[in-house]
Scaffold this motif. Structure first.
Motif, PDB file in Angstrom:
ATOM      1  N   TRP A   1      -2.558   5.217 -17.333  1.00 17.69           N
ATOM      2  CA  TRP A   1      -2.380   4.471 -16.088  1.00 17.69           C
ATOM      3  C   TRP A   1      -3.729   4.276 -15.383  1.00 17.69           C
TER       4      TRP A   1
ATOM      5  N   LYS B   1      -2.255  -3.773  -9.790  1.00 19.42           N
ATOM      6  CA  LYS B   1      -1.310  -3.273 -10.802  1.00 19.42           C
ATOM      7  C   LYS B   1      -1.216  -1.754 -10.755  1.00 19.42           C
TER       8      LYS B   1
ATOM      9  N   THR C   1       2.227   0.574  -9.930  1.00 17.82           N
ATOM     10  CA  THR C   1       2.794   1.463 -10.963  1.00 17.82           C
ATOM     11  C   THR C   1       2.343   2.909 -10.770  1.00 17.82           C
ATOM     12  N   ARG C   2       1.854   3.224  -9.608  1.00 17.12           N
ATOM     13  CA  ARG C   2       1.287   4.551  -9.309  1.00 17.12           C
ATOM     14  C   ARG C   2       2.332   5.648  -9.474  1.00 17.12           C
TER      15      ARG C   2
END
Length: 342
Positions: free
Chosen positions: A277, A329, A333-334
């Protein structure tokens, strides 16, 4: 020397010893005490962000903004920090300004974590002057660049590091970055420096992950090893690094600490998901425009501004749009369970 038969007499006894030794410096000048001091290794480990220096729009140092950002990182679990490195725009700061930033960091940290001052002066003479000033402020130790601007050979670089370390008389982390500074202290050189007991750690930034194993095979556990390349963090920790000198970690401290904790706990699959991530942002640290990239990240995350010193300028056009897309992004999406607390 008077006897210490009573509690009052004992305190007087200690005061006399201290006075006869000439105060703090005299006391530690005693060979026995000096040796004891030399044998102390802080065993640094964990996440040590190379903090950004905050500026106002007029390029003056933003003391309040710098202190606020440091407190944010400490509250989210970092284990130490380094002031005025490459990311901290050291090349644009005067010696007095670097000492000002060190003072700000020490006051903000308030003893909660070790504060290291980066030494990147262009001469040994100036480095010693800076080290003296930072020691007077009370820094916990130093990160030392073997040579900047001048491309020193190994003999010159090692003597520079040794001279600074012996003058500092505090733990030193050697910053090896041949990619940016074209000076490479290899494992065999670190063996030669091993007798300098003030040198406690290495920040390795060759970009060649094989160097970590080569160092361990050559110097064993003599030094703490820190990985200084953001997008090799997982690999470095997997190979046994003691910590990370983080860049993107300035904006995402808890997430970076979580990566370290997961790796040390052997939860490699979970750590890999977190690392994947982060990786698009971590790539932004490995760039000639790392300051612009990471200050833009700070601004987008809401933990800083883009103000920097010229000749650097904020990103524009496609470069800016690319960074904004990556961060947008990442924020969308953390991982909630590892999210830094404002």
């Amino acid at each position: 020397m008077q006897s210490a038969n009573t509690l009052s007499g004992y305190f007087k006894y200690l005061i006399n010893i201290f006075t006869e030794a000439g105060g703090p410096s005299g006391l530690f000048d005693h060979p026995r005490d000096s040796k004891k001091q030399l044998m102390t290794n802080p065993r640094w480990q964990g996440i040590f962000p190379a903090i950004t220096t905050k500026f106002h729009a007029d390029e003056s140092i933003d003391a309040e903004g710098t202190a606020r950002h440091i407190d944010f990182q400490i509250r989210n679990g970092i284990h130490g920090l380094v002031t005025c490195g490459s990311l901290g725009e050291a090349s644009t700061l005067s010696l007095e300004e670097k000492l000002q930033v060190a003072r700000i960091a020490l006051e903000a940290a308030d003893g909660r974590i070790p504060v290291l001052a980066n030494v990147s002066e262009t001469s040994t003479r100036e480095a010693l002057r800076y080290v003296d000033g930072a020691n007077r402020l009370g820094v916990a130790g130093f990160m030392v660049m073997p040579s900047v601007i001048y491309v020193a050979d190994a003999r010159e670089a090692m003597l520079n590091v040794r001279t600074i370390a012996n003058a500092a008389r505090k733990p030193v982390m050697v910053y090896n970055n041949p990619v940016a500074y074209r000076v490479d202290l290899k494992p065999e050189h670190m063996v030669e420096l091993a007798d300098c007991e003030w040198i406690a750690a290495i920040k390795e930034s060759t970009g060649d992950i094989r160097r970590i194993t080569d160092l361990r095979n050559t110097v064993g556990e003599r030094y703490q090893l820190f990985l200084g390349v953001d997008d090799l963090a997982y690999e470095g920790l997997a190979l046994g690094c003691d910590g990370l000198l983080a860049g993107v970690g300035c904006a995402f401290p808890r997430e970076t600490v979580a990566l370290y904790d997961l790796m040390k706990a052997g939860q490699f699959a979970e750590a890999l998901k977190l690392y994947q991530w982060m990786t698009p942002m971590l790539h932004l640290d490995v760039s000639n425009k790392l300051v612009q990239n990471l200050k833009l990240i700070d601004a987008l995350v809401g933990v800083g501004t883009e103000h920097m010193r010229r000749p650097r300028l904020p990103l524009v056009g496609e470069e800016r749009a690319a960074v904004e897309a990556i961060v947008k992004k990442a924020l969308a999406t953390r991982p909630v369970q590892y999210q830094s607390v404002p």
